[in-house]
Design a protein around this motif. Sequence first.
Motif, short mmCIF file in Angstrom:
data_model
loop_
_atom_site.label_atom_id
_atom_site.label_comp_id
_atom_site.label_asym_id
_atom_site.label_seq_id
_atom_site.Cartn_x
_atom_site.Cartn_y
_atom_site.Cartn_z
N ILE A 149 -67.81 -38.47 -28.84
CA ILE A 149 -68.00 -39.17 -30.11
C ILE A 149 -67.93 -40.68 -29.87
O ILE A 149 -68.75 -41.44 -30.38
N GLU A 180 -62.56 -39.33 -35.83
CA GLU A 180 -62.25 -39.20 -34.41
C GLU A 180 -61.02 -40.02 -34.06
O GLU A 180 -60.13 -39.55 -33.35
N TYR A 219 -63.74 -35.98 -28.26
CA TYR A 219 -63.41 -37.34 -28.68
C TYR A 219 -64.13 -38.37 -27.80
O TYR A 219 -64.63 -39.38 -28.31
N VAL A 227 -61.38 -31.34 -34.92
CA VAL A 227 -61.60 -32.78 -34.79
C VAL A 227 -60.51 -33.54 -35.54
O VAL A 227 -59.91 -34.46 -35.01
#
Length: 182
Positions: A175, A110, A172, A8
């Motif tokens: 998120i 992120e 991503y 991440v």
Amino acid sequence: MFGKLVPVYREKESFTLFYDTDKKQLYRFPHRGKIGGFSWFYLLPLLVLYVSSFLNDLYQPYGSLVLNLVCSIILLPIGYSIARVFYKGYYIQNKNCGYYLDQENLLNYEEQGKKQFVRECIGTLCSIVVMIIGFVVFFVFNQLQGLIIGGIGYIVVWIFLLMNPYSRLQLYKKIQRGEIKL
């Protein structure tokens, strides 16, 4: 172990956050210490240049298209193995305890992780160019240095692929949409 983990965010040379897609858990893996420090940044290219020049002198009397193909084919699994060992050995792996973040910090990681991902993509594209140029030099001019330079580019590309780029993009997006909550 790394097949299920998606990076991440990487905090310089300190740690990397990984998300386990199966367990829906975040992990923080510290990085192993640097080997030799900053001096390797200068010494390694000189060492590679010297060794490749020496090997090239040995290679020149025997160099041919068939031998070039054989050397290139041998380089493929060796380069992949080196990339895999380097990538797996870079982290101190401990999945015994998870890493907990609030949603705001997760969104911050992120965002920073996406910026890192773009830089990694640009670096990988440059490595692909270096790899192609190296292999062209090797095949056209029969210079072993081209194979070594192309092989280094090949290893960098494999390291990028081992970081699951497609899964990272998907993570991503999840998120951002709020589908992943920790």
